[in-house]
Design a protein around this motif. Structure first.
Motif, PDB file in Angstrom:
ATOM      1  N   LEU A   1       0.843  -1.221  -0.048  1.00 17.52           N
ATOM      2  CA  LEU A   1       0.138  -0.012   0.016  1.00 17.52           C
ATOM      3  C   LEU A   1       1.014   1.201  -0.191  1.00 17.52           C
ATOM      4  O   LEU A   1       1.921   0.891   0.441  1.00 17.52           O
ATOM      5  CB  LEU A   1      -0.796   0.010   1.303  1.00 17.52           C
ATOM      6  CG  LEU A   1      -1.998  -1.145   1.558  1.00 17.52           C
ATOM      7  CD1 LEU A   1      -2.727  -0.980   2.730  1.00 17.52           C
ATOM      8  CD2 LEU A   1      -2.690  -1.406   0.244  1.00 17.52           C
ATOM      9  N   SER A   2       0.348   2.333  -0.521  1.00 14.30           N
ATOM     10  CA  SER A   2       0.937   3.654  -0.299  1.00 14.30           C
ATOM     11  C   SER A   2       0.955   4.199   0.830  1.00 14.30           C
ATOM     12  O   SER A   2       0.082   3.686   1.937  1.00 14.30           O
ATOM     13  CB  SER A   2       0.256   4.575  -1.417  1.00 14.30           C
ATOM     14  OG  SER A   2      -0.884   5.050  -1.077  1.00 14.30           O
ATOM     15  N   THR A   3       1.796   5.253   1.082  1.00 15.93           N
ATOM     16  CA  THR A   3       1.841   5.943   2.397  1.00 15.93           C
ATOM     17  C   THR A   3       0.470   6.364   2.872  1.00 15.93           C
ATOM     18  O   THR A   3      -0.031   6.194   3.860  1.00 15.93           O
ATOM     19  CB  THR A   3       2.727   7.086   2.308  1.00 15.93           C
ATOM     20  OG1 THR A   3       4.153   6.582   2.122  1.00 15.93           O
ATOM     21  CG2 THR A   3       2.779   7.918   3.635  1.00 15.93           C
ATOM     22  N   GLU A   4      -0.241   6.729   1.879  1.00 16.18           N
ATOM     23  CA  GLU A   4      -1.397   7.471   2.216  1.00 16.18           C
ATOM     24  C   GLU A   4      -2.628   6.443   2.625  1.00 16.18           C
ATOM     25  O   GLU A   4      -3.426   6.565   3.184  1.00 16.18           O
ATOM     26  CB  GLU A   4      -2.206   8.316   0.982  1.00 16.18           C
ATOM     27  CG  GLU A   4      -3.237   9.277   1.558  1.00 16.18           C
ATOM     28  CD  GLU A   4      -3.426  10.616   0.817  1.00 16.18           C
ATOM     29  OE1 GLU A   4      -4.312  10.630  -0.030  1.00 16.18           O
ATOM     30  OE2 GLU A   4      -2.511  11.581   0.878  1.00 16.18           O
ATOM     31  N   GLU A   5      -2.637   5.259   1.429  1.00 14.11           N
ATOM     32  CA  GLU A   5      -3.315   4.154   1.869  1.00 14.11           C
ATOM     33  C   GLU A   5      -3.072   3.560   3.145  1.00 14.11           C
ATOM     34  O   GLU A   5      -4.166   3.143   3.693  1.00 14.11           O
ATOM     35  CB  GLU A   5      -3.146   3.108   0.743  1.00 14.11           C
ATOM     36  CG  GLU A   5      -3.677   3.619  -0.651  1.00 14.11           C
ATOM     37  CD  GLU A   5      -3.335   2.710  -1.632  1.00 14.11           C
ATOM     38  OE1 GLU A   5      -3.973   2.499  -2.509  1.00 14.11           O
ATOM     39  OE2 GLU A   5      -2.400   1.961  -1.522  1.00 14.11           O
ATOM     40  N   ASN A   6      -1.973   3.406   3.547  1.00 15.07           N
ATOM     41  CA  ASN A   6      -1.529   3.123   4.943  1.00 15.07           C
ATOM     42  C   ASN A   6      -2.222   3.795   6.126  1.00 15.07           C
ATOM     43  O   ASN A   6      -2.727   3.373   7.190  1.00 15.07           O
ATOM     44  CB  ASN A   6      -0.039   3.007   5.291  1.00 15.07           C
ATOM     45  CG  ASN A   6       0.553   1.632   5.046  1.00 15.07           C
ATOM     46  OD1 ASN A   6       0.506   0.652   5.643  1.00 15.07           O
ATOM     47  ND2 ASN A   6       1.062   1.442   3.731  1.00 15.07           N
ATOM     48  N   LEU A   7      -2.120   5.313   6.007  1.00 13.09           N
ATOM     49  CA  LEU A   7      -2.846   6.199   6.799  1.00 13.09           C
ATOM     50  C   LEU A   7      -4.408   6.014   6.934  1.00 13.09           C
ATOM     51  O   LEU A   7      -4.878   6.374   7.841  1.00 13.09           O
ATOM     52  CB  LEU A   7      -2.399   7.719   6.461  1.00 13.09           C
ATOM     53  CG  LEU A   7      -0.901   7.987   6.734  1.00 13.09           C
ATOM     54  CD1 LEU A   7      -0.880   9.348   6.274  1.00 13.09           C
ATOM     55  CD2 LEU A   7      -0.771   8.006   8.097  1.00 13.09           C
ATOM     56  N   LEU A   8      -4.940   6.008   5.647  1.00 15.51           N
ATOM     57  CA  LEU A   8      -6.299   5.748   5.586  1.00 15.51           C
ATOM     58  C   LEU A   8      -6.928   4.603   6.108  1.00 15.51           C
ATOM     59  O   LEU A   8      -8.056   4.374   6.326  1.00 15.51           O
ATOM     60  CB  LEU A   8      -6.825   6.103   4.319  1.00 15.51           C
ATOM     61  CG  LEU A   8      -6.582   7.682   3.565  1.00 15.51           C
ATOM     62  CD1 LEU A   8      -6.777   7.533   2.117  1.00 15.51           C
ATOM     63  CD2 LEU A   8      -7.437   8.355   4.682  1.00 15.51           C
TER      64      LEU A   8
ATOM     65  N   MET B   1      -6.189  12.182  14.345  1.00 19.93           N
ATOM     66  CA  MET B   1      -5.753  13.324  13.819  1.00 19.93           C
ATOM     67  C   MET B   1      -6.219  13.042  12.252  1.00 19.93           C
ATOM     68  O   MET B   1      -6.180  11.934  11.749  1.00 19.93           O
ATOM     69  CB  MET B   1      -4.311  13.366  13.750  1.00 19.93           C
ATOM     70  CG  MET B   1      -3.677  14.021  14.899  1.00 19.93           C
ATOM     71  SD  MET B   1      -1.963  14.365  14.691  1.00 19.93           S
ATOM     72  CE  MET B   1      -1.405  14.640  16.605  1.00 19.93           C
ATOM     73  N   SER B   2      -6.366  14.059  11.406  1.00 23.01           N
ATOM     74  CA  SER B   2      -6.815  14.064  10.204  1.00 23.01           C
ATOM     75  C   SER B   2      -5.444  13.705   9.304  1.00 23.01           C
ATOM     76  O   SER B   2      -4.336  14.039   9.789  1.00 23.01           O
ATOM     77  CB  SER B   2      -7.413  15.269   9.505  1.00 23.01           C
ATOM     78  OG  SER B   2      -6.368  16.406   9.582  1.00 23.01           O
ATOM     79  N   VAL B   3      -5.431  13.347   8.138  1.00 28.18           N
ATOM     80  CA  VAL B   3      -4.405  13.271   7.259  1.00 28.18           C
ATOM     81  C   VAL B   3      -3.685  14.526   6.952  1.00 28.18           C
ATOM     82  O   VAL B   3      -2.458  14.515   7.170  1.00 28.18           O
ATOM     83  CB  VAL B   3      -4.707  12.521   5.706  1.00 28.18           C
ATOM     84  CG1 VAL B   3      -3.786  12.480   4.980  1.00 28.18           C
ATOM     85  CG2 VAL B   3      -5.234  11.109   6.021  1.00 28.18           C
ATOM     86  N   ASP B   4      -4.515  15.630   7.014  1.00 29.31           N
ATOM     87  CA  ASP B   4      -3.735  16.726   6.987  1.00 29.31           C
ATOM     88  C   ASP B   4      -2.902  17.199   7.835  1.00 29.31           C
ATOM     89  O   ASP B   4      -1.621  17.698   7.903  1.00 29.31           O
ATOM     90  CB  ASP B   4      -4.775  17.828   6.503  1.00 29.31           C
ATOM     91  CG  ASP B   4      -4.986  17.959   5.133  1.00 29.31           C
ATOM     92  OD1 ASP B   4      -4.433  17.216   4.175  1.00 29.31           O
ATOM     93  OD2 ASP B   4      -6.059  18.427   4.725  1.00 29.31           O
TER      94      ASP B   4
END
Length: 234
Positions: free
Chosen positions: A94-101, A112-115
């Motif tokens: 998974l991408s970094t953002e996919e890991n975060l979501l 926390m939000s992704v931003d």
């Protein structure tokens, strides 16, 4: 302050091996507490025992006043605990953002939000489309911590997050802990890197052979250095 974490007479086993022996410690809301000790002292096992990830457990582990010693790991997480293990556990495909979501909301109104996470970790924003396998060790460590901040957890258990990382990444992680403390998070760190942990922690527990052998506050650190030199070789 009230106790975010209170451990009393905790014993833990891996199979037949009795690892923790009558561990007693408490962490107040908003505190940063560091568990010090040599390898094999029982520090990481203490974090795993809090989360119900050892074998048998005996004693009391209260999280925000709720007894958790008999709860399964997923129920403990829902009490608002985020655990960052030493092995990180990034989803490589998974991408970094996919890991975060990916993480679910486990506590309160969400984390926390992704931003907000990107503001804290600009490196992750720059690599948000990169697969986990393409991240450096330091970026993977940032991502591992950032994921648990997404869940709403306010009690963070961090296992050796500075290990093997470049000084610039270690400095970024120190800034992160300072920021989280200012936001009211409660943090328990297992650290071998004394130089990293010393300026961040409010209190210290020293473990040896699965027991707490010393406890002191940051204001007592200088006076305790001879003891730490003997116990830890720092």
């Amino acid at each position: 302050m009230s106790a975010a974490l209170e451990i009393r007479q905790l014993h833990a086993w891996y199979g037949e091996s009795h690892i923790l022996h009558d561990v007693n410690l408490s962490v107040q809301e908003g505190e940063v507490v560091t568990l010090l000790g040599r390898n094999g002292a029982g520090r990481s096992t203490t974090l795993r025992a809090i989360m119900g990830l050892t074998g048998a457990r005996q004693g009391s582990v209260k999280i925000h006043g709720t007894e958790a010693i008999g709860l399964p790991t997923h129920r403990i997480a829902h009490l608002g605990v985020g655990y960052c293990p030493e092995e990180r556990g990034i989803f490589a495909s998974l991408s970094t953002e996919e890991n975060l979501l990916l993480p679910p909301v486990l506590a309160g109104q969400g984390g926390m939000s992704v931003d907000e996470i990107y503001a804290m970790f600009p490196n992750l924003q720059e690599r948000k489309h990169s697969q986990g396998t393409r991240l450096s060790g330091g970026e993977q460590q940032m991502l591992a911590v950032a994921r648990i901040l997404r869940t709403g957890a306010r009690l963070l258990l961090l296992d050796e997050i500075s290990e093997g990382l470049a000084p610039v990444i270690v400095q970024a992680l120190a800034r992160m802990i300072t920021t989280l403390k200012a936001k009211g998070y409660t943090i328990v760190m297992v650290e071998q890197n004394f130089r990293f942990a010393a300026p961040l922690a409010d209190r210290f527990y020293v473990m040896e052979h699965g027991q707490i052998v010393e406890t002191f506050t940051s204001s007592e650190l200088n006076a305790k250095m001879p003891v730490l030199t003997e116990l830890l070789g720092v």
